[in-house]
Write an enzyme that holds these catalytic residues in place. Structure first.
Site, short mmCIF file in Angstrom:
data_model
loop_
_atom_site.label_atom_id
_atom_site.label_comp_id
_atom_site.label_asym_id
_atom_site.label_seq_id
_atom_site.Cartn_x
_atom_site.Cartn_y
_atom_site.Cartn_z
N SER A 113 -18.35 -10.93 -6.12
CA SER A 113 -19.22 -11.12 -4.96
C SER A 113 -20.24 -10.00 -4.86
CB SER A 113 -18.35 -11.19 -3.69
OG SER A 113 -19.13 -11.55 -2.59
N HIS A 126 -18.05 -0.32 7.78
CA HIS A 126 -17.49 -0.29 6.43
C HIS A 126 -16.79 1.06 6.19
CE1 HIS A 126 -19.07 -4.03 4.91
NE2 HIS A 126 -20.32 -3.68 4.92
N TRP A 145 -17.95 -13.42 7.83
CA TRP A 145 -17.04 -14.44 8.38
C TRP A 145 -16.23 -13.87 9.55
CZ3 TRP A 145 -12.26 -16.63 5.36
CH2 TRP A 145 -11.83 -17.82 5.98
N LYS A 173 -20.36 -18.72 -2.54
CA LYS A 173 -19.38 -19.77 -2.76
C LYS A 173 -18.31 -19.81 -1.68
CE LYS A 173 -19.28 -20.67 -7.71
NZ LYS A 173 -18.43 -20.59 -8.91
N ARG A 202 -9.99 -8.23 0.42
CA ARG A 202 -10.03 -9.36 -0.50
C ARG A 202 -9.48 -8.95 -1.85
NH1 ARG A 202 -15.72 -12.55 -1.65
NH2 ARG A 202 -14.73 -14.47 -2.29
N THR A 210 -16.85 -9.83 5.64
CA THR A 210 -17.41 -9.20 6.85
C THR A 210 -18.13 -10.23 7.73
OG1 THR A 210 -17.84 -7.26 5.48
CG2 THR A 210 -18.92 -7.33 7.64
P1 A3P Z 1 -18.63 -14.96 -2.40
O1 A3P Z 1 -19.74 -14.11 -2.92
O2 A3P Z 1 -17.37 -14.83 -3.23
O3 A3P Z 1 -18.99 -16.35 -2.19
P2 A3P Z 1 -19.40 -10.04 3.20
O4 A3P Z 1 -19.64 -10.87 4.41
O5 A3P Z 1 -18.37 -8.96 3.42
O6 A3P Z 1 -20.66 -9.54 2.62
O7 A3P Z 1 -18.70 -11.00 2.13
C1 A3P Z 1 -19.43 -12.01 1.50
C2 A3P Z 1 -18.48 -13.02 0.93
O8 A3P Z 1 -17.91 -13.77 1.99
C3 A3P Z 1 -19.18 -14.00 0.01
O9 A3P Z 1 -18.22 -14.37 -0.97
C4 A3P Z 1 -19.50 -15.13 0.97
O10 A3P Z 1 -19.76 -16.36 0.33
C5 A3P Z 1 -18.25 -15.16 1.81
N1 A3P Z 1 -18.45 -15.77 3.13
C6 A3P Z 1 -19.49 -15.61 3.96
N2 A3P Z 1 -19.33 -16.37 5.05
C7 A3P Z 1 -18.16 -17.02 4.91
C8 A3P Z 1 -17.46 -17.96 5.72
N3 A3P Z 1 -17.95 -18.40 6.87
N4 A3P Z 1 -16.28 -18.41 5.27
C9 A3P Z 1 -15.77 -18.00 4.09
N5 A3P Z 1 -16.39 -17.11 3.28
C10 A3P Z 1 -17.58 -16.63 3.68
#
Ligand code: A3P
Length: 387
Positions: free
Chosen positions: A225, A194, A135, A352, A217, A133
């Site tokens: 995550s 969501h 990203w 990560k 995902r 989300t």
């Molecule tokens: P991980 O916990 O596997 O590292 P959301 O934004 O929907 O809450 O999702 C969070 C997940 O997206 C986390 O995964 C986070 O690290 C990853 N994420 C956040 N920003 C990101 C980016 N700029 N590029 C790639 N993944 C990213």
């Protein structure tokens, strides 16, 4: 060469828009008189960072999303909903989807009160939690707003604001009784949900003027995550959960915005039925080809990169700006809490950012169990995941 629209011009445009919050029949051009470049051919100026907009104020109180508010007008509906009996506090089932009590109020409010902006080209980002989300908010904002905010500029909003400060989450906003703030967003509005696809109001789900970008995902990575997120957001005295807890809820379908397979299938089917209106993205494919994803996003949103923009390297600039390494290193994302309504620590959104981290958390037996559920639930749909 593109000329930047100055902040004062944008602020002026926004002020004009904010003055006409109830007049959604106004053509977008009415609010941007005088702007020539940095504005789309339709005269739109958006998106702009939500936090910067006039009339948008910070929510002071911490939101407890697990219990209904006493003054909640939907408390009667919500108290009659089935509750989950698992350890996750406050989940109830509304129209087939599991969510926190306070989220239900926001969802009902979106269903009843969302007002599409005619001709405004609303863009809805949608995702299950923990699937990218943050990203996709950053990528979409940077792509759509690139004329006003060149991605390589040192004062780009994403360098000083968390992506959640730039793109509002609808049900949080509506759940907090702040839906009028949607009207302050200049067209095209960029917003997130969501919500499951079947729960969206027709004015979003079936509106030819609204495009939906969905990101999902591989489910095992999503679960990992989610578990890390529950640990990161736990406040003093809050409940902690084991990885087995998270695995159990998600496999039962009783996790926030679960069942995850219904979430996936709703948007998957919508993307098959109307590919011009619903773009279905997978986190793994985005990571594998970030620049290609940004081009696809731009094309889908009707703002493809021009030859000059390609030559200037804009898609790559956006990929760099929005990469997890850049985002994670910014003060805006290292400190503070996301400014809207949930008040999650900003750093909890950046962990990560890799594919396949589930191998570090799941036994082969756990992985087989999840894979079997995914296989069964998605069978025949054409939707698959590899990891
Ligand atoms: P991980 O916990 O596997 O590292 P959301 O934004 O929907 O809450 O999702 C969070 C997940 O997206 C986390 O995964 C986070 O690290 C990853 N994420 C956040 N920003 C990101 C980016 N700029 N590029 C790639 N993944 C990213």
């Amino acid at each position: 060469m593109q000329r930047q629209v100055s902040r004062s011009q944008l602020e002026e445009a926004n002020t004009n828009r904010a003055c006409t919050v109830t007049d959604s029949s106004l053509p977008p051009t009415a609010m941007v008189g005088g702007l020539e470049e940095g504005v789309s051919s339709s005269g739109h100026v958006g998106p702009m960072p939500f936090k910067d907009l006039a009339g948008v104020q910070e929510q002071d109180d911490e939101q407890d999303m697990s219990t209904p508010r006493e003054d909640d007008e939907y408390a009667g509906i919500i108290s009659a909903l089935p509750s989950a009996t698992n350890r996750f506090r406050g989940l109830c089932q509304y129209q087939g989807a599991w969510m926190l009590h306070r989220t239900v109020a926001g969802v009902i409010s979106v269903q009843r009160r969302f007002v599409p902006r005619p001709g405004g080209g609303d863009v809805l980002l949608a995702s299950p939690p923990k699937c990218g989300t943050t990203w996709v908010k950053a990528l979409s904002f940077a792509t759509m707003a690139r004329a006003a905010y060149p991605p390589s500029a040192g004062d780009h909003p994403l360098l000083r604001l968390n992506p959640h400060d730039c793109v509002p989450s609808m049900e949080d906003l509506f759940g907090a009784g702040r839906e009028a703030q949607m009207e302050v967003l200049p067209s095209p509005r960029l917003m997130h949900t969501h919500m499951h696809h079947p729960l969206l109001p027709p004015s979003l789900a079936h509106n030819p003027d609204c495009k939906i970008v969905y990101v999902c995902r591989e489910p095992k990575d999503m679960m990992v995550s989610l578990w890390h997120f529950t640990k990161a957001i736990v406040t003093s005295g809050g409940r902690t959960y084991s990885f087995s807890d998270v695995l159990e809820w998600t496999c039962e379908g009783k996790s926030p915005y679960g069942p995850f397979w219904d979430h996936l299938l709703g948007y998957w089917r919508a993307s098959k039925a109307t590919p011009e209106r619903v773009l279905f993205l997978k986190y793994e494919e985005m990571l594998a080809d970030q620049v290609g994803t940004i081009r696809e996003l731009a094309r889908f949103l009707g703002v493809p990169f021009t030859t000059a923009e390609e030559a200037a390297g804009l898609p790559l600039d956006i990929a760099k700006l929005c990469s997890i390494d850049t985002m994670r290193g910014l003060d805006a994302n290292k400190t503070g809490k996301s400014w809207q309504f949930f008040k999650f620590p900003n750093e909890s959104f950046f962990r990560k950012g890799v594919v396949g981290d589930w191998v570090n958390h799941m036994t082969p037996e756990m992985a087989r169990k999840v894979d079997a559920i995914v296989e069964e639930k998605l069978r025949g749909s054409g939707l698959t995941f590899t990891s």
